[in-house]
Design a protein around this motif. Structure first.
Motif, PDB file in Angstrom:
ATOM      1  N   THR A 126       0.835  -1.207   0.000  1.00  0.00           N
ATOM      2  CA  THR A 126       0.000   0.000   0.000  1.00  0.00           C
ATOM      3  C   THR A 126       0.866   1.252   0.000  1.00  0.00           C
ATOM      4  OG1 THR A 126      -1.768  -1.126   1.211  1.00  0.00           O
ATOM      5  CG2 THR A 126      -1.778   1.283   1.261  1.00  0.00           C
ATOM      6  N   GLN A 127       1.873   1.257   0.844  1.00  0.00           N
ATOM      7  CA  GLN A 127       2.777   2.405   0.910  1.00  0.00           C
ATOM      8  C   GLN A 127       3.647   2.507  -0.342  1.00  0.00           C
ATOM      9  OE1 GLN A 127       1.283   4.389   3.320  1.00  0.00           O
ATOM     10  NE2 GLN A 127       3.407   5.073   3.460  1.00  0.00           N
ATOM     11  N   VAL A 130       1.802   4.784  -2.462  1.00  0.00           N
ATOM     12  CA  VAL A 130       1.993   6.123  -1.897  1.00  0.00           C
ATOM     13  C   VAL A 130       3.356   6.686  -2.302  1.00  0.00           C
ATOM     14  CG1 VAL A 130       2.357   7.395   0.263  1.00  0.00           C
ATOM     15  CG2 VAL A 130       0.430   5.807   0.051  1.00  0.00           C
ATOM     16  N   LYS A 183      -0.769  15.186  -1.514  1.00  0.00           N
ATOM     17  CA  LYS A 183      -0.982  14.587  -0.200  1.00  0.00           C
ATOM     18  C   LYS A 183      -2.443  14.183  -0.003  1.00  0.00           C
ATOM     19  CE  LYS A 183       3.309  15.182   1.023  1.00  0.00           C
ATOM     20  NZ  LYS A 183       3.833  16.200   0.113  1.00  0.00           N
ATOM     21  N   VAL A 186      -2.595  10.958  -1.558  1.00  0.00           N
ATOM     22  CA  VAL A 186      -1.966   9.991  -0.653  1.00  0.00           C
ATOM     23  C   VAL A 186      -2.943   9.569   0.438  1.00  0.00           C
ATOM     24  CG1 VAL A 186      -0.240   9.775   1.195  1.00  0.00           C
ATOM     25  CG2 VAL A 186       0.435  10.632  -1.060  1.00  0.00           C
ATOM     26  N   ILE A 189      -5.470   7.068  -0.977  1.00  0.00           N
ATOM     27  CA  ILE A 189      -4.891   5.739  -1.192  1.00  0.00           C
ATOM     28  C   ILE A 189      -4.674   5.026   0.138  1.00  0.00           C
ATOM     29  CG2 ILE A 189      -2.830   4.497  -1.971  1.00  0.00           C
ATOM     30  CD1 ILE A 189      -4.619   5.372  -4.252  1.00  0.00           C
ATOM     31  N   GLN A 190      -4.141   5.746   1.113  1.00  0.00           N
ATOM     32  CA  GLN A 190      -3.892   5.130   2.420  1.00  0.00           C
ATOM     33  C   GLN A 190      -5.196   4.689   3.069  1.00  0.00           C
ATOM     34  OE1 GLN A 190      -1.572   8.289   4.269  1.00  0.00           O
ATOM     35  NE2 GLN A 190       0.307   7.108   4.014  1.00  0.00           N
ATOM     36  N   ASN A 213       1.281  11.288   8.962  1.00  0.00           N
ATOM     37  CA  ASN A 213       1.728  12.243   7.947  1.00  0.00           C
ATOM     38  C   ASN A 213       2.154  13.570   8.562  1.00  0.00           C
ATOM     39  OD1 ASN A 213       1.300  11.148   5.028  1.00  0.00           O
ATOM     40  ND2 ASN A 213      -0.497  10.454   6.163  1.00  0.00           N
TER      41      ASN A 213
END
Length: 232
Positions: A126-127, A130, A183, A186, A189-190, A213
């Motif tokens: 997952t990251q 990102v 961001k 991001v 997605i996270q 974050n």
């Protein structure tokens, strides 16, 4: 889809396609959750580290971030200056390596602490998505610097521009300059990934995403304030 047999049991595994996580996040994370075995995990992690190193190297090759060194140019001999440039470039390659490690492993470790069932490797994947988004953001600094002479915190896609009209405090400008439209992407997605992989409550997921974050942005702002590096 393929099946492998381990100890008399059959496990489903798929090839991890990171770019699908960007274009079709809902489908990607559903499939990721269903995987018993992640095929090509190490290869994908190596690819992400290499991508980060290349991105940092490309940015430094345009001389972005070399302002402190450029000011010393007249005080150094040509040979010493070239050596300093090489060391700067080498340092940026190492920064790319460290950057990828923080985004991939440190953030995933924090997200893993709120998971009842999510696998750490799947959170790393997952990251990985990102990280690709963040590297694209960093590459946008090249045209901004070359054609508009703007620093990263003055990107029109971030809050840094507005902040500079409200305050002259460098740390605040760097901190809010870290928050951009990338961001927001991001965060999305996270959330999609962590929600699918952990089944945790929404408010807990959002709280952990925000705090994680904010910590990284604060670290980035501190490094920029101390004139060390813009790492995160």
């Amino acid at each position: 889809m393929e099946f492998i047999q381990v100890g008399g049991q059959h496990f489903m595994h798929r090839e991890v396609r990171l770019f699908r996580g960007i274009t079709q996040p809902s489908t990607f994370f559903y499939q990721l959750k269903e995987m018993e075995v992640i095929k090509g995990y190490r290869k994908r992690v190596f690819f992400l580290f290499l991508l980060s190193i290349i991105a940092f190297g490309l940015i430094s090759s345009f001389g972005i971030g070399m302002d402190p060194l450029s000011k010393e140019m007249t005080k150094l001999s040509p040979a010493t200056y070239e050596l300093e440039k090489f060391l700067f470039f080498l340092g940026r390659l190492l920064a790319g390596l460290l950057y990828a490690a923080i985004v991939l492993f440190f953030s995933s470790l924090i997200f893993w602490t709120i998971s009842d069932e999510g696998e750490y490797r799947k959170l790393v994947i997952t990251q990985g998505i990102v990280l690709m988004i963040l590297l694209v953001e960093k590459l946008t600094y090249i045209p901004l610097s070359l054609f508009l002479s703007l620093d990263w915190y003055s990107s029109p896609l971030s809050l840094g521009v507005i902040t500079q009209y409200l305050t002259s405090k460098s740390y605040v400008i760097y901190l809010l300059g870290s928050f951009s439209l990338f961001k927001v992407w991001v965060f999305y997605i996270q959330y999609k990934g962590i929600k699918q992989l952990t089944n945790q409550k929404n408010w807990i997921i959002w709280l952990v995403i925000l705090l994680t974050n904010l910590f990284l942005w604060s670290l980035n702002a501190l490094l920029a304030f101390l004139n060390i590096s813009t790492l995160i």
